[in-house]
Design a protein around this motif. Structure first.
Motif, PDB file in Angstrom:
ATOM      1  N   GLY A   5     -63.554  25.641  80.123  1.00 32.54           N
ATOM      2  CA  GLY A   5     -64.412  26.570  79.408  1.00 32.54           C
ATOM      3  C   GLY A   5     -65.868  26.175  79.394  1.00 32.54           C
ATOM      4  N   ILE A   6     -66.637  26.951  78.673  1.00 30.58           N
ATOM      5  CA  ILE A   6     -68.067  26.758  78.581  1.00 30.58           C
ATOM      6  C   ILE A   6     -68.408  25.433  77.918  1.00 30.58           C
ATOM      7  N   LEU A   7     -67.543  24.970  77.008  1.00 30.96           N
ATOM      8  CA  LEU A   7     -67.808  23.715  76.322  1.00 30.96           C
ATOM      9  C   LEU A   7     -67.815  22.541  77.293  1.00 30.96           C
ATOM     10  N   THR A   8     -66.774  22.441  78.111  1.00 29.78           N
ATOM     11  CA  THR A   8     -66.695  21.342  79.067  1.00 29.78           C
ATOM     12  C   THR A   8     -67.848  21.401  80.062  1.00 29.78           C
ATOM     13  N   ILE A   9     -68.137  22.591  80.566  1.00 27.81           N
ATOM     14  CA  ILE A   9     -69.254  22.746  81.497  1.00 27.81           C
ATOM     15  C   ILE A   9     -70.561  22.309  80.842  1.00 27.81           C
ATOM     16  N   THR A  10     -70.737  22.688  79.575  1.00 29.30           N
ATOM     17  CA  THR A  10     -71.948  22.317  78.846  1.00 29.30           C
ATOM     18  C   THR A  10     -72.075  20.806  78.706  1.00 29.30           C
ATOM     19  N   ILE A  13     -73.129  19.286  82.044  1.00 31.52           N
ATOM     20  CA  ILE A  13     -74.527  19.574  82.381  1.00 31.52           C
ATOM     21  C   ILE A  13     -75.481  18.785  81.486  1.00 31.52           C
ATOM     22  N   VAL A  14     -75.225  18.796  80.174  1.00 29.21           N
ATOM     23  CA  VAL A  14     -76.114  18.089  79.247  1.00 29.21           C
ATOM     24  C   VAL A  14     -76.111  16.592  79.543  1.00 29.21           C
ATOM     25  N   ASN A  15     -74.942  16.031  79.819  1.00 28.85           N
ATOM     26  CA  ASN A  15     -74.870  14.620  80.187  1.00 28.85           C
ATOM     27  C   ASN A  15     -75.707  14.338  81.430  1.00 28.85           C
ATOM     28  N   GLY A  16     -75.592  15.226  82.422  1.00 29.78           N
ATOM     29  CA  GLY A  16     -76.342  15.031  83.653  1.00 29.78           C
ATOM     30  C   GLY A  16     -77.840  15.115  83.434  1.00 29.78           C
ATOM     31  N   LEU A  17     -78.291  16.108  82.668  1.00 34.08           N
ATOM     32  CA  LEU A  17     -79.724  16.296  82.433  1.00 34.08           C
ATOM     33  C   LEU A  17     -80.324  15.131  81.641  1.00 34.08           C
ATOM     34  N   LEU A  18     -79.633  14.695  80.583  1.00 39.52           N
ATOM     35  CA  LEU A  18     -80.163  13.617  79.768  1.00 39.52           C
ATOM     36  C   LEU A  18     -80.082  12.271  80.487  1.00 39.52           C
ATOM     37  N   THR A  19     -79.039  12.097  81.296  1.00 39.12           N
ATOM     38  CA  THR A  19     -78.956  10.882  82.100  1.00 39.12           C
ATOM     39  C   THR A  19     -80.116  10.819  83.081  1.00 39.12           C
ATOM     40  N   TYR A  20     -80.411  11.924  83.747  1.00 41.73           N
ATOM     41  CA  TYR A  20     -81.535  11.982  84.682  1.00 41.73           C
ATOM     42  C   TYR A  20     -82.850  11.729  83.963  1.00 41.73           C
ATOM     43  N   LYS A  21     -83.008  12.310  82.777  1.00 45.25           N
ATOM     44  CA  LYS A  21     -84.215  12.099  81.981  1.00 45.25           C
ATOM     45  C   LYS A  21     -84.384  10.619  81.650  1.00 45.25           C
ATOM     46  N   THR A  50     -76.445   9.847  70.531  1.00 43.40           N
ATOM     47  CA  THR A  50     -77.290  10.092  71.716  1.00 43.40           C
ATOM     48  C   THR A  50     -76.998   9.130  72.866  1.00 43.40           C
ATOM     49  N   SER A  51     -76.559   7.918  72.548  1.00 46.57           N
ATOM     50  CA  SER A  51     -76.274   6.947  73.611  1.00 46.57           C
ATOM     51  C   SER A  51     -75.147   7.418  74.518  1.00 46.57           C
ATOM     52  N   GLY A  52     -74.303   8.314  74.003  1.00 44.26           N
ATOM     53  CA  GLY A  52     -73.191   8.828  74.801  1.00 44.26           C
ATOM     54  C   GLY A  52     -73.606   9.816  75.862  1.00 44.26           C
ATOM     55  N   PHE A  53     -74.892  10.186  75.878  1.00 46.73           N
ATOM     56  CA  PHE A  53     -75.392  11.127  76.873  1.00 46.73           C
ATOM     57  C   PHE A  53     -76.366  10.459  77.844  1.00 46.73           C
ATOM     58  N   LEU A  54     -76.355   9.122  77.855  1.00 49.17           N
ATOM     59  CA  LEU A  54     -77.155   8.347  78.792  1.00 49.17           C
ATOM     60  C   LEU A  54     -76.222   7.469  79.611  1.00 49.17           C
ATOM     61  N   HIS A  55     -76.606   7.182  80.846  1.00 44.84           N
ATOM     62  CA  HIS A  55     -75.798   6.326  81.701  1.00 44.84           C
ATOM     63  C   HIS A  55     -76.694   5.388  82.499  1.00 44.84           C
ATOM     64  N   GLY A  56     -76.091   4.277  82.945  1.00 45.03           N
ATOM     65  CA  GLY A  56     -76.875   3.270  83.646  1.00 45.03           C
ATOM     66  C   GLY A  56     -77.209   3.632  85.074  1.00 45.03           C
ATOM     67  N   LEU A  62     -70.826   9.617  87.016  1.00 44.22           N
ATOM     68  CA  LEU A  62     -69.784  10.358  87.722  1.00 44.22           C
ATOM     69  C   LEU A  62     -68.390   9.940  87.280  1.00 44.22           C
ATOM     70  N   PHE A  63     -68.189   8.662  87.091  1.00 43.50           N
ATOM     71  CA  PHE A  63     -66.871   8.186  86.675  1.00 43.50           C
ATOM     72  C   PHE A  63     -66.491   8.786  85.324  1.00 43.50           C
ATOM     73  N   ASN A  64     -67.427   8.745  84.372  1.00 42.53           N
ATOM     74  CA  ASN A  64     -67.148   9.309  83.049  1.00 42.53           C
ATOM     75  C   ASN A  64     -66.947  10.816  83.098  1.00 42.53           C
ATOM     76  N   MET A  65     -67.781  11.512  83.887  1.00 45.47           N
ATOM     77  CA  MET A  65     -67.707  12.968  83.914  1.00 45.47           C
ATOM     78  C   MET A  65     -66.483  13.475  84.679  1.00 45.47           C
ATOM     79  N   ILE A  66     -66.083  12.771  85.708  1.00 47.78           N
ATOM     80  CA  ILE A  66     -64.862  13.158  86.421  1.00 47.78           C
ATOM     81  C   ILE A  66     -63.660  13.026  85.489  1.00 47.78           C
ATOM     82  N   THR A  67     -63.626  11.930  84.737  1.00 51.92           N
ATOM     83  CA  THR A  67     -62.533  11.729  83.781  1.00 51.92           C
ATOM     84  C   THR A  67     -62.570  12.792  82.685  1.00 51.92           C
ATOM     85  N   LEU A  68     -63.758  13.092  82.190  1.00 47.23           N
ATOM     86  CA  LEU A  68     -63.912  14.155  81.196  1.00 47.23           C
ATOM     87  C   LEU A  68     -63.390  15.476  81.739  1.00 47.23           C
ATOM     88  N   TYR A  69     -63.755  15.795  82.962  1.00 49.60           N
ATOM     89  CA  TYR A  69     -63.329  17.049  83.590  1.00 49.60           C
ATOM     90  C   TYR A  69     -61.808  17.119  83.729  1.00 49.60           C
TER      91      TYR A  69
END
Length: 278
Positions: A5-10, A13-21, A50-56, A62-69
């Motif tokens: 659903g939209i929640l998982t997609i959100t 995306i939010v994880n990706g954007l904030l990680t890139y930031k 907020t730390s949960g939306f940043l990655h090293g 990718l590892f976290n988001m694939i598992t989340l998906y």
């Protein structure tokens, strides 16, 4: 797939954007990463989330988001959006609180990543779906979910005690246990249909947490302060534990002075500051 659903997609995306930031802006990264001193002394509790939306790095992301998906499909459909969010954020905060407690005397300890939240989703799935199997990325094998949970707990306990490897085992174990407990609260019927596997996972984790609180000296959890700055732990052998704790105490008193003035200090704090700064 239609259940993604939209929640998982959100969340992806939010994880990706904030990680890139965070990659592009060091100040942004430092402002929102989990840090013991900033949480305990500066009361910046937002960092627990907020730390949960940043990655090293992108591999970490990718590892976290694939598992989340992979786990969000059936879990979001089964629980619904409010309960799914409860598991996700409850596990994220719970995992960080466990790390905060264990490393409360390590002011420089810093951590990032959604691993605690993801661990909570995994353990919630194990509790809610008896008989589920868990596969491994790129490996054509599956094992029972309950067995995966037992091994996960054992590895996390070993990792916390030994402090080996570049993994935040504290947040993983804490997030996983919180996710499991929330799942039970949301659907108590699993205690009749899945009690034995849940007990095999939950009991050793609870016993370990009890030992952390009551007998931390047995686990050697406060022997070596270290810094974890990019989602991995790096031991700082040059640090002396007493010096780090002393500086943490000084900073805490100085923070009181900066906020309310020297006159606000108690006689005990004033004497302690003089003793520490000799």
């Amino acid at each position: 797939m239609e259940q993604i659903g939209i929640l998982t997609i959100t969340l992806l995306i939010v994880n990706g954007l904030l990680t890139y930031k965070g990659f592009q802006d060091v100040a942004f990264f430092d402002k929102y990463a989990f840090n013991v001193h900033k949480v305990l002394v500066d009361k910046e509790y937002r960092r627990l989330v907020t730390s949960g939306f940043l990655h090293g790095n992108w591999t970490h992301y990718l590892f976290n988001m694939i598992t989340l998906y992979l786990f969000s499909d059936s879990l979001e459909a089964f629980l619904g959006i409010p309960s799914f969010l409860l598991v996700f954020f409850g596990s994220l905060i719970g995992g960080n609180l466990v790390a905060l407690y264990i490393h409360r005397n390590h002011p420089d300890y810093t951590a990032i990543g959604a691993s605690g939240a993801v661990s909570g989703l995994i353990f919630a799935s194990i509790a809610l779906f008896p008989g589920m199997n868990i596969g491994f990325i790129l490996l054509p094998i599956e094992i029972p979910g309950w067995l995966y949970g037992i091994v996960y707990v054992a590895v996390s306990i070993y990792g916390i005690k030994s402090q080996r490897g570049n993994i935040g085992h504290e947040a993983h174990l804490g997030g996983g246990v919180v996710g499991l407990i929330i799942a039970i609260l949301l659907d108590p019927s699993v205690l009749t249909t899945n009690l034995f596997p849940i007990a095999l996972i939950l009991v050793p984790a609870i016993v370990f947490f009890y030992l952390i609180v009551k007998m931390p000296h047995l686990l050697l959890l406060s022997s070596s302060p270290f810094t974890k700055t990019t989602g991995v732990q790096s031991f700082e052998d040059k640090y002396n534990s007493e010096k780090v704790e002393k500086q943490f105490e000084i900073d805490s008193i100085l923070d009181k002075i900066s906020k309310k003035g020297y006159e606000s200090l108690s006689k005990k704090d004033q004497d302690r500051l003089k003793e520490l700064t000799k």
